[in-house]
Design an enzyme around this catalytic site. Sequence first.
Site, PDB file in Angstrom:
ATOM      1  N   CYS A 187     -22.184  36.279  49.221  1.00  0.00           N
ATOM      2  CA  CYS A 187     -21.128  35.895  48.280  1.00  0.00           C
ATOM      3  C   CYS A 187     -21.399  34.504  47.715  1.00  0.00           C
ATOM      4  O   CYS A 187     -21.789  33.592  48.439  1.00  0.00           O
ATOM      5  CB  CYS A 187     -19.770  35.910  48.983  1.00  0.00           C
ATOM      6  SG  CYS A 187     -18.416  35.541  47.855  1.00  0.00           S
ATOM      7  N   CYS A 223      -0.978  41.335  48.636  1.00  0.00           N
ATOM      8  CA  CYS A 223      -1.204  40.973  50.050  1.00  0.00           C
ATOM      9  C   CYS A 223      -1.851  39.595  50.009  1.00  0.00           C
ATOM     10  O   CYS A 223      -2.997  39.450  49.559  1.00  0.00           O
ATOM     11  CB  CYS A 223      -2.138  41.999  50.698  1.00  0.00           C
ATOM     12  SG  CYS A 223      -2.709  41.501  52.333  1.00  0.00           S
ATOM     13  N   ARG A 234       1.262  40.298  58.828  1.00  0.00           N
ATOM     14  CA  ARG A 234       0.192  41.005  59.527  1.00  0.00           C
ATOM     15  C   ARG A 234      -0.643  40.050  60.376  1.00  0.00           C
ATOM     16  O   ARG A 234      -1.196  39.088  59.835  1.00  0.00           O
ATOM     17  CB  ARG A 234      -0.789  41.629  58.516  1.00  0.00           C
ATOM     18  CG  ARG A 234      -0.234  42.756  57.725  1.00  0.00           C
ATOM     19  CD  ARG A 234      -1.282  43.328  56.761  1.00  0.00           C
ATOM     20  NE  ARG A 234      -0.611  44.187  55.801  1.00  0.00           N
ATOM     21  CZ  ARG A 234      -0.308  45.460  56.046  1.00  0.00           C
ATOM     22  NH1 ARG A 234      -0.625  45.997  57.197  1.00  0.00           N
ATOM     23  NH2 ARG A 234       0.327  46.176  55.144  1.00  0.00           N
ATOM     24  N   CYS A 246      -8.061  49.451  54.235  1.00  0.00           N
ATOM     25  CA  CYS A 246      -8.402  48.271  53.442  1.00  0.00           C
ATOM     26  C   CYS A 246      -9.918  48.180  53.269  1.00  0.00           C
ATOM     27  O   CYS A 246     -10.660  48.291  54.239  1.00  0.00           O
ATOM     28  CB  CYS A 246      -7.932  47.003  54.157  1.00  0.00           C
ATOM     29  SG  CYS A 246      -6.195  47.034  54.552  1.00  0.00           S
TER      30      CYS A 246
HETATM   31 FE1  SF4 Z   1     -16.760  35.160  49.506  1.00  0.00          FE
HETATM   32 FE2  SF4 Z   1     -14.377  36.026  50.328  1.00  0.00          FE
HETATM   33 FE3  SF4 Z   1     -16.137  34.986  52.087  1.00  0.00          FE
HETATM   34 FE4  SF4 Z   1     -14.919  33.419  50.332  1.00  0.00          FE
HETATM   35  S1  SF4 Z   1     -13.920  34.594  51.961  1.00  0.00           S
HETATM   36  S2  SF4 Z   1     -17.116  33.397  50.834  1.00  0.00           S
HETATM   37  S3  SF4 Z   1     -14.781  34.766  48.542  1.00  0.00           S
HETATM   38  S4  SF4 Z   1     -16.419  36.864  50.926  1.00  0.00           S
END
Ligand code: SF4
Length: 302
Positions: free
Chosen positions: A8, A145, A217, A52
């Site tokens: 990411c 959410c 949750r 989810c």
């Molecule tokens: Fe990426 Fe989500 Fe992890 Fe942040 S929490 S680094 S946006 S996967």
Amino acid sequence: MNIKTGGCTEDCKYCSQSSSYKTQTKSSRLVDIEPVLEAARQAKANGSTRFCMGAAWRDLAGKKSGFEKILKMVSEVRGMGMEVCTTLGMLNADQARRLKEAGLSAYNHNLDTSREFYPSVITSRTYDERLETIQAVRDAGISVCSGGILGLGEEDADRVGLIHEVSRFDEHPESFPVNTLVPIPGTPLEDNKPVPVHTVLRTIATARIVLPKTIIRLAAGRHTFSETEQAMAFMAGANAIFTGERMLTTPCSGWDEDKAMLDRWGLRGLRSFEDQEGVQMTPEGTHVQPETTTEKVQTVAQ
Ligand code: SF4
Ligand code: SAM
């Protein structure tokens, strides 16, 4: 279920999936539809009411075919009579609309902490960008959410700030996840100490008072709580848990262990599309008119 792991481009300091940090998490491409449906069937057979799916993306830019695949996953899982939630990073109005059309029940997009502390944890996107996605989700008629994570090094004022910010949404979120940091080797927060349990319980109790109809949750980090601590969290106002093999990247208590615990404490899970008062809803969120007088099911979890 993690449907696309790692790699990411965001720099969330707690996250094993950020490409900014060297962690054990191996990146993987978007999974195929069938393994997702199989996981959903298993979750349903084990009593889960909402499935989810999370993808480690900043947003959906340049992911057209992947998004089409996810839309199909959403509609197929909805077809099993389960609620469906996704968390795919930032969304625009059109993407939110298409997820709603596919049958999405809820979209997860956590504010995580207060507006003031947020830049100490994430610099690759702003708090307001997070709020824009939440608004796009709300405008598309999808349940929101949105919750937080404790143990980032925040203060009480930040935990209050998070709840205050969430309480100011046009409508309170349908669901408020409470994560407690699972320190991940290789991330900047790897040496953070866990927040004391009483801090977690006070945060839950405050959220319960300020967000009276929101489902609170217990999310990541719950596996580190003893059964008694989890029971105290329910007494403080938590009334939902994530269960299954794993959270997206952190361990999770399994179905059997959770079912035994809930039985011991006289708690039962709501059915899909049942609201907190035990009233059956349609997937569109209207009350199902009972054909026969059914006893009012008291949700013991209150
Ligand atoms: Fe990426 Fe989500 Fe992890 Fe942040 S929490 S680094 S946006 S996967
Ligand atoms: N990628 C999506 C996003 O960032 O919106 C969703 C991924 S996941 C649902 C994101 C949430 O999981 C974070 O907002 C955080 O609250 C929680 N989380 C991630 N890593 C964690 C960790 N190591 N310990 C506890 N909670 C964590």
